[in-house]
Design a protein around this motif. Structure first.
Motif, PDB file in Angstrom:
ATOM      1  N   LEU A 106       0.801  -1.218   0.000  1.00 36.58           N
ATOM      2  CA  LEU A 106       0.000   0.000   0.000  1.00 36.58           C
ATOM      3  C   LEU A 106       0.837   1.273   0.000  1.00 36.58           C
ATOM      4  CD1 LEU A 106      -2.893   1.038   0.015  1.00 36.58           C
ATOM      5  CD2 LEU A 106      -2.797   1.019   2.498  1.00 36.58           C
ATOM      6  N   PRO A 107       1.890   1.403   0.821  1.00 36.29           N
ATOM      7  CA  PRO A 107       2.687   2.647   0.766  1.00 36.29           C
ATOM      8  C   PRO A 107       3.355   2.864  -0.585  1.00 36.29           C
ATOM      9  CG  PRO A 107       3.178   1.454   2.771  1.00 36.29           C
ATOM     10  CD  PRO A 107       2.317   0.564   1.929  1.00 36.29           C
ATOM     11  N   ARG A 108       3.779   1.785  -1.232  1.00 35.84           N
ATOM     12  CA  ARG A 108       4.397   1.935  -2.562  1.00 35.84           C
ATOM     13  C   ARG A 108       3.369   2.364  -3.590  1.00 35.84           C
ATOM     14  NH1 ARG A 108       6.916  -3.544  -1.470  1.00 35.84           N
ATOM     15  NH2 ARG A 108       8.662  -2.996  -0.147  1.00 35.84           N
ATOM     16  N   ALA A 109       2.141   1.861  -3.476  1.00 36.77           N
ATOM     17  CA  ALA A 109       1.098   2.238  -4.423  1.00 36.77           C
ATOM     18  C   ALA A 109       0.700   3.698  -4.229  1.00 36.77           C
ATOM     19  CB  ALA A 109      -0.113   1.333  -4.255  1.00 36.77           C
ATOM     20  N   LEU A 110       0.669   4.155  -2.978  1.00 33.57           N
ATOM     21  CA  LEU A 110       0.321   5.545  -2.720  1.00 33.57           C
ATOM     22  C   LEU A 110       1.403   6.496  -3.218  1.00 33.57           C
ATOM     23  CD1 LEU A 110      -1.240   5.300   0.841  1.00 33.57           C
ATOM     24  CD2 LEU A 110      -2.419   5.601  -1.337  1.00 33.57           C
ATOM     25  N   HIS A 111       2.626   6.003  -3.305  1.00 32.94           N
ATOM     26  CA  HIS A 111       3.722   6.829  -3.797  1.00 32.94           C
ATOM     27  C   HIS A 111       3.538   7.183  -5.273  1.00 32.94           C
ATOM     28  CE1 HIS A 111       7.721   8.458  -4.140  1.00 32.94           C
ATOM     29  NE2 HIS A 111       7.982   7.654  -5.147  1.00 32.94           N
ATOM     30  N   PHE A 112       2.892   6.319  -6.042  1.00 35.15           N
ATOM     31  CA  PHE A 112       2.742   6.524  -7.477  1.00 35.15           C
ATOM     32  C   PHE A 112       1.458   7.265  -7.854  1.00 35.15           C
ATOM     33  CE2 PHE A 112       5.573   2.800  -7.359  1.00 35.15           C
ATOM     34  CZ  PHE A 112       6.657   3.375  -7.991  1.00 35.15           C
ATOM     35  N   ILE A 113       0.675   7.693  -6.880  1.00 31.81           N
ATOM     36  CA  ILE A 113      -0.523   8.461  -7.192  1.00 31.81           C
ATOM     37  C   ILE A 113      -0.085   9.861  -7.609  1.00 31.81           C
ATOM     38  CG2 ILE A 113      -2.621   9.489  -6.246  1.00 31.81           C
ATOM     39  CD1 ILE A 113      -2.866   7.065  -4.441  1.00 31.81           C
ATOM     40  N   PRO A 114      -0.482  10.294  -8.804  1.00 32.56           N
ATOM     41  CA  PRO A 114      -0.018  11.604  -9.266  1.00 32.56           C
ATOM     42  C   PRO A 114      -0.652  12.731  -8.450  1.00 32.56           C
ATOM     43  CG  PRO A 114      -1.594  10.700 -10.801  1.00 32.56           C
ATOM     44  CD  PRO A 114      -1.320   9.636  -9.772  1.00 32.56           C
ATOM     45  N   ALA A 115       0.127  13.744  -8.189  1.00 34.22           N
ATOM     46  CA  ALA A 115      -0.358  14.908  -7.452  1.00 34.22           C
ATOM     47  C   ALA A 115      -1.039  15.869  -8.413  1.00 34.22           C
ATOM     48  CB  ALA A 115       0.798  15.589  -6.742  1.00 34.22           C
ATOM     49  N   ALA A 116      -2.078  16.491  -7.953  1.00 28.79           N
ATOM     50  CA  ALA A 116      -2.777  17.475  -8.775  1.00 28.79           C
ATOM     51  C   ALA A 116      -1.997  18.779  -8.744  1.00 28.79           C
ATOM     52  CB  ALA A 116      -4.187  17.689  -8.253  1.00 28.79           C
ATOM     53  N   SER A 117      -1.634  19.260  -9.902  1.00 29.83           N
ATOM     54  CA  SER A 117      -0.912  20.529  -9.994  1.00 29.83           C
ATOM     55  C   SER A 117      -1.511  21.359 -11.118  1.00 29.83           C
ATOM     56  CB  SER A 117       0.573  20.278 -10.242  1.00 29.83           C
ATOM     57  OG  SER A 117       0.753  19.726 -11.524  1.00 29.83           O
ATOM     58  N   LEU A 118      -1.051  22.572 -11.227  1.00 33.50           N
ATOM     59  CA  LEU A 118      -1.553  23.440 -12.288  1.00 33.50           C
ATOM     60  C   LEU A 118      -1.164  22.918 -13.661  1.00 33.50           C
ATOM     61  CD1 LEU A 118      -0.850  26.912 -10.662  1.00 33.50           C
ATOM     62  CD2 LEU A 118      -3.030  25.736 -10.875  1.00 33.50           C
ATOM     63  N   VAL A 119       0.028  22.324 -13.755  1.00 31.03           N
ATOM     64  CA  VAL A 119       0.479  21.793 -15.036  1.00 31.03           C
ATOM     65  C   VAL A 119      -0.369  20.583 -15.439  1.00 31.03           C
ATOM     66  CG1 VAL A 119       2.439  20.756 -16.230  1.00 31.03           C
ATOM     67  CG2 VAL A 119       2.805  22.658 -14.670  1.00 31.03           C
ATOM     68  N   SER A 120      -0.709  19.725 -14.479  1.00 30.81           N
ATOM     69  CA  SER A 120      -1.520  18.555 -14.824  1.00 30.81           C
ATOM     70  C   SER A 120      -2.936  18.944 -15.215  1.00 30.81           C
ATOM     71  CB  SER A 120      -1.549  17.569 -13.655  1.00 30.81           C
ATOM     72  OG  SER A 120      -2.236  18.145 -12.555  1.00 30.81           O
ATOM     73  N   HIS A 121      -3.434  20.069 -14.700  1.00 26.42           N
ATOM     74  CA  HIS A 121      -4.756  20.567 -15.093  1.00 26.42           C
ATOM     75  C   HIS A 121      -4.686  21.488 -16.301  1.00 26.42           C
ATOM     76  CE1 HIS A 121      -7.016  18.905 -11.747  1.00 26.42           C
ATOM     77  NE2 HIS A 121      -5.992  19.210 -10.957  1.00 26.42           N
ATOM     78  N   LYS A 122      -3.488  21.681 -16.822  1.00 22.57           N
ATOM     79  CA  LYS A 122      -3.242  22.499 -18.013  1.00 22.57           C
ATOM     80  C   LYS A 122      -3.745  23.931 -17.859  1.00 22.57           C
ATOM     81  CE  LYS A 122      -2.966  18.562 -20.958  1.00 22.57           C
ATOM     82  NZ  LYS A 122      -3.312  17.892 -22.165  1.00 22.57           N
ATOM     83  N   VAL A 123      -3.388  24.507 -16.717  1.00 17.65           N
ATOM     84  CA  VAL A 123      -3.752  25.899 -16.454  1.00 17.65           C
ATOM     85  C   VAL A 123      -2.637  26.780 -16.997  1.00 17.65           C
ATOM     86  CG1 VAL A 123      -4.146  27.597 -14.626  1.00 17.65           C
ATOM     87  CG2 VAL A 123      -5.071  25.296 -14.427  1.00 17.65           C
ATOM     88  N   ARG A 124      -3.010  27.787 -17.740  1.00 15.25           N
ATOM     89  CA  ARG A 124      -2.026  28.703 -18.341  1.00 15.25           C
ATOM     90  C   ARG A 124      -1.730  29.810 -17.347  1.00 15.25           C
ATOM     91  NH1 ARG A 124      -2.750  31.844 -24.022  1.00 15.25           N
ATOM     92  NH2 ARG A 124      -0.855  33.049 -23.877  1.00 15.25           N
ATOM     93  N   LEU A 125      -0.444  30.004 -17.071  1.00 11.68           N
ATOM     94  CA  LEU A 125      -0.027  31.052 -16.136  1.00 11.68           C
ATOM     95  C   LEU A 125       0.483  32.248 -16.919  1.00 11.68           C
ATOM     96  CD1 LEU A 125       1.863  28.811 -13.581  1.00 11.68           C
ATOM     97  CD2 LEU A 125      -0.428  29.710 -13.396  1.00 11.68           C
ATOM     98  N   ASN A 126      -0.232  33.345 -16.870  1.00 13.05           N
ATOM     99  CA  ASN A 126       0.163  34.574 -17.544  1.00 13.05           C
ATOM    100  C   ASN A 126       0.751  35.542 -16.540  1.00 13.05           C
ATOM    101  OD1 ASN A 126      -0.794  33.654 -19.975  1.00 13.05           O
ATOM    102  ND2 ASN A 126      -2.818  34.557 -19.680  1.00 13.05           N
ATOM    103  N   ASN A 127       1.687  36.388 -17.022  1.00 11.25           N
ATOM    104  CA  ASN A 127       2.264  37.417 -16.145  1.00 11.25           C
ATOM    105  C   ASN A 127       1.350  38.597 -16.049  1.00 11.25           C
ATOM    106  OD1 ASN A 127       4.431  35.976 -15.438  1.00 11.25           O
ATOM    107  ND2 ASN A 127       5.733  36.759 -17.072  1.00 11.25           N
TER     108      ASN A 127
END
Length: 99
Positions: free
Chosen positions: A78-99
């Motif tokens: 179980l701990p090894r399987a939880l290690h491979f769960i992808p984290a939600a980030s702005l890049v994974s949600h394809k959010v565009r960051l503008n200045n």
């Protein structure tokens, strides 16, 4: 339809059966090589009662041991399987960051 009370009672009974099985197996494993005092050994009587309780659940000793082994195997991976769960980030949600 199951009510909440019936469902919680069923979960309680399953938990009790699980802990009886787990503690019976651990007691038998712990007292397997004890110093027997003879015919009226209280430890042998307790081991016999633990084996009887395991047999009454219908799985027998080997079935309970294999079930406990599968549970421990699952918990070890179980701990090894939880290690491979992808984290939600702005890049994974394809959010565009503008200045």
């Amino acid at each position: 339809m199951y009510t909440k009370k019936q469902r919680s009672l069923a979960l309680l009974i399953c938990g009790v059966i699980f802990f009886i099985t787990l503690f019976s197996i651990s007691f038998i494993g712990h007292e397997l090589n004890h110093n027997c005092t003879g015919e009226d050994c209280p430890v042998c009587a307790c081991v016999h009662n633990a084996e009887q309780s395991l047999r009454q659940f219908g799985t027998g000793f080997s079935g309970a041991v294999s079930g406990a082994f599968l549970i421990l195997l699952f918990l070890s991976f179980l701990p090894r399987a939880l290690h491979f769960i992808p984290a939600a980030s702005l890049v994974s949600h394809k959010v565009r960051l503008n200045n």
